[in-house]
Design an enzyme around this catalytic site. Structure first.
Site, mmCIF file in Angstrom:
data_model
loop_
_atom_site.group_PDB
_atom_site.id
_atom_site.type_symbol
_atom_site.label_atom_id
_atom_site.label_comp_id
_atom_site.label_asym_id
_atom_site.label_seq_id
_atom_site.Cartn_x
_atom_site.Cartn_y
_atom_site.Cartn_z
ATOM 1 N N CYS A 153 45.434 -63.375 -48.562
ATOM 2 C CA CYS A 153 46.064 -64.766 -48.624
ATOM 3 C C CYS A 153 45.364 -65.667 -49.708
ATOM 4 O O CYS A 153 45.583 -66.697 -50.288
ATOM 5 C CB CYS A 153 46.142 -65.627 -47.257
ATOM 6 S SG CYS A 153 44.459 -65.454 -46.570
ATOM 7 N N GLU A 194 47.799 -70.232 -39.898
ATOM 8 C CA GLU A 194 47.138 -70.138 -41.149
ATOM 9 C C GLU A 194 48.148 -69.071 -42.029
ATOM 10 O O GLU A 194 48.288 -67.990 -41.823
ATOM 11 C CB GLU A 194 45.844 -69.093 -40.987
ATOM 12 C CG GLU A 194 44.699 -69.224 -42.061
ATOM 13 C CD GLU A 194 45.234 -68.199 -43.129
ATOM 14 O OE1 GLU A 194 45.515 -68.553 -44.079
ATOM 15 O OE2 GLU A 194 44.911 -66.946 -42.929
ATOM 16 N N ASN A 241 47.570 -57.320 -43.458
ATOM 17 C CA ASN A 241 46.842 -57.199 -44.672
ATOM 18 C C ASN A 241 45.194 -56.864 -44.153
ATOM 19 O O ASN A 241 44.555 -56.087 -45.044
ATOM 20 C CB ASN A 241 46.863 -58.213 -45.526
ATOM 21 C CG ASN A 241 46.338 -59.658 -45.115
ATOM 22 O OD1 ASN A 241 46.805 -59.819 -43.620
ATOM 23 N ND2 ASN A 241 45.709 -60.547 -45.727
ATOM 24 N N GLY A 297 49.918 -65.544 -41.046
ATOM 25 C CA GLY A 297 51.300 -64.730 -41.852
ATOM 26 C C GLY A 297 51.846 -65.529 -42.547
ATOM 27 O O GLY A 297 51.264 -66.483 -43.245
ATOM 28 N N SER A 298 53.282 -65.325 -42.478
ATOM 29 C CA SER A 298 53.991 -66.097 -43.559
ATOM 30 C C SER A 298 54.508 -67.520 -42.973
ATOM 31 O O SER A 298 54.584 -67.700 -41.906
ATOM 32 C CB SER A 298 55.262 -65.092 -43.989
ATOM 33 O OG SER A 298 56.053 -64.952 -42.964
ATOM 34 N N GLN A 299 55.025 -68.203 -43.923
ATOM 35 C CA GLN A 299 55.420 -69.570 -43.572
ATOM 36 C C GLN A 299 56.812 -69.581 -42.837
ATOM 37 O O GLN A 299 56.881 -70.115 -42.002
ATOM 38 C CB GLN A 299 55.677 -70.441 -44.858
ATOM 39 C CG GLN A 299 56.133 -71.825 -44.703
ATOM 40 C CD GLN A 299 56.577 -72.740 -45.857
ATOM 41 O OE1 GLN A 299 56.482 -72.114 -47.155
ATOM 42 N NE2 GLN A 299 57.089 -73.701 -45.452
ATOM 43 N N PRO A 300 57.776 -68.745 -43.284
ATOM 44 C CA PRO A 300 59.000 -68.542 -42.573
ATOM 45 C C PRO A 300 58.725 -68.065 -41.239
ATOM 46 O O PRO A 300 59.568 -68.759 -40.147
ATOM 47 C CB PRO A 300 59.925 -67.471 -43.202
ATOM 48 C CG PRO A 300 59.340 -67.609 -44.463
ATOM 49 C CD PRO A 300 57.832 -67.639 -44.612
ATOM 50 N N ALA A 328 56.001 -68.862 -39.484
ATOM 51 C CA ALA A 328 55.387 -70.107 -38.946
ATOM 52 C C ALA A 328 56.428 -70.942 -38.309
ATOM 53 O O ALA A 328 56.409 -71.577 -37.429
ATOM 54 C CB ALA A 328 54.310 -70.741 -39.792
ATOM 55 N N GLU A 334 39.926 -72.757 -38.829
ATOM 56 C CA GLU A 334 39.397 -71.856 -38.004
ATOM 57 C C GLU A 334 37.961 -71.816 -38.394
ATOM 58 O O GLU A 334 37.689 -72.352 -39.462
ATOM 59 C CB GLU A 334 39.866 -70.471 -38.028
ATOM 60 C CG GLU A 334 41.201 -70.519 -37.535
ATOM 61 C CD GLU A 334 42.040 -69.049 -37.982
ATOM 62 O OE1 GLU A 334 42.361 -68.456 -37.085
ATOM 63 O OE2 GLU A 334 41.999 -68.591 -39.095
#
Length: 487
Positions: free
Chosen positions: A287, A253, A155, A231-234, A236, A468
């Site tokens: 996000c 994040e 993004n 990025g995305s939770q899945p 992660a 961060e």
């Protein structure tokens, strides 16, 4: 695969050199839906080569003083700034965002990331304490971790890649970075500047490809002790599984389902244009974007009327159009996913007030196959709806009324995410009270996306692990040891 004639072909950057790959992935121009670029489809072999290069470069780079490393970061920032227009054009074509946004936000912030960490690395202090009764002095030292694995999203491609590379190398680490395979061009362009900036071979290695192939090879490599991921939770969850056997340091994040809470004493002249921007900037593909707007009942009708009118003025156009507020979404698959949420909302009985399925989008003939979508406002929707619970990551926002302060805090906190929130009120006491109770890593009041890079950035709950920023990034990219001296 599409014909390769006239296509831009990227190469991995390993040990200071561009290295061709045996296979490639097609990359699409989101504004036309056409293949325009070939991205390396890397895997274990390329990661092994990058690890070898990063390992060899680490002793020399980590031995340099913070002042020496700072000078290199400043030079790289200067070179990026000189290439700002070329980078902005490339980022826009690769990601679909408007050239204006890339020119005014993405690339300037990428430059700032290097300058900021070039400065902050010079100002960290260590701890020291003295125990007189046993004649001991204790102090701490921080040292770079080693090879940092950095995985950045599609993004804000260069913006978020540099947000990781800069603090990692400033602290003395060497890095292996994997940008998204959907948006790899500006990372490749940055590689061309590294030698001139004085970055030694092997300090920054960039390996392109998909998450399941090259991403997993990087994350599971035993010689990469640290992973920073946005990025995305899945994804992660998969990173955590692969990292667990090696006890790696993780910074994750992730997503958000960010509420805006608009009280009856809000200044709507400021609130409405800012909330339109916080909902639809970068096609809603940030996000931190607002996707749930809670409005106090006494001003709900007025707000809704003005907000929908302002949203209809938010122009969707080709990325090169200087008057466009929004460009194209990242991919056909993502566009279909975002549209599916609007269909689900309609099926549940919600009202679509503007945008998808309501208004008509006009585009030039060559952009008809592009991944464009109008900003969409949904109302009369229940808190239990997937549109109110799940991260859509597109130009869709829901507007719903609330009665009391206590009620709206409970509803705002009722999702699994906790990244960001905005509060609009002229009551200073209320602003402090609500901000304290919201389960969000960041809370903006009467504004949005004003960042102080010294302070922690990150989310609660399923929005991630770690923070961060100046101090937080330094601590993540270093290991601390306590030294005791008996005298």
């Amino acid at each position: 695969m599409a014909g390769t004639k006239a296509l831009l072909t990227l190469e991995n950057f390993i040990n200071g050199k561009f290295v061709p790959c045996s296979s490639y992935i097609d990359s699409y121009d989101p504004s036309t839906g056409e293949v325009y670029c070939r991205v390396p489809d890397s895997g274990n072999e390329e990661i092994e080569a990058a690890v070898e290069a990063a390992r060899a470069a680490f002793p020399g780079w980590s031995a340099r003083s913070p002042q020496e490393r700072s000078q290199v970061l400043h030079r790289l920032a200067d070179l990026l700034e000189k290439s700002l227009e070329d980078l902005a054009q490339a980022e826009s074509r690769d990601q679909g965002k408007t050239v204006t946004l890339a020119r005014t936000m993405d690339i300037p912030r990428s430059v700032q990331n290097f300058r900021f960490f070039a400065s902050s690395i010079l100002h960290h202090t260590s701890e020291c304490t003295h125990m007189d009764h046993v004649d001991c002095l204790h102090y701490t030292l921080r040292a770079p971790v080693g090879i940092a694995g950095l995985i950045s999203p599609w993004n804000l491609p260069l913006y978020l890649l540099t947000w990781k590379v800069a603090p990692a190398i400033a602290a003395g680490n060497t890095v292996i970075a994997k940008p998204s395979e959907l948006t790899s061009v500006t990372a490749w362009m940055m590689c061309k500047l590294l030698e001139t900036a004085g970055v030694p071979p092997g300090v920054v290695n960039i390996v392109f490809g998909t998450g399941p192939k090259v991403g997993e090879a990087l994350v599971s490599h035993p010689e990469v002790p640290l992973i920073s991921f946005t990025g995305s939770q899945p994804t992660a969850e998969r990173i955590a599984q692969l990292s667990a056997p090696h006890c790696k340091k993780l910074s994750l994040e992730l997503g958000g389902k960010n509420p805006a809470i608009i009280f009856e004493d809000a200044n709507l002249e400021e609130c409405i244009p800012t909330t339109v921007r916080s909902s639809f900037a970068n096609q809603g593909e940030i996000c931190l974007c607002t996707s749930r707007i809670f409005v106090q009942k006494s001003i709900y009708s007025e707000f809704l009327k003005k907000f929908v009118a302002a949203t209809r003025m938010w122009k969707v156009g080709i990325p090169s159009d200087p008057s466009a507020n929004m460009g194209a979404l990242i991919s056909k698959a993502h566009l279909e996913k975002v549209r599916s949420y609007v269909k689900k909302a309609r099926a549940e009985g919600a009202r679509i007030l503007c945008g998808e399925g309501v208004d008509t989008l006009s585009l030039p003939p060559k952009n008809q196959a592009g991944y464009f979508m109008l900003p969409t406002v949904i109302t009369d929707i229940k808190d239990e709806s997937c549109c109110m619970k799940e991260e859509i990551f597109g130009p869709v926002t829901c507007v719903i009324p609330f009665d009391s302060e206590e009620e709206v805090i409970q509803r705002a906190n009722s999702v699994k995410y906790g990244l960001a929130a905005t509060v609009w009120s002229s009551n200073v006491g209320r602003v402090h009270r609500v901000a304290k109770k919201l389960q969000s890593g960041l809370v903006w009041t009467n504004c949005w996306l004003i960042r102080e890079l010294n302070l922690p950035f990150g989310g609660m709950k399923s929005s991630g692990i770690g923070r961060e920023g100046a101090k937080d990034s330094y601590e993540f990219f270093t290991e601390v040891k306590t030294i005791t001296i008996k005298h």
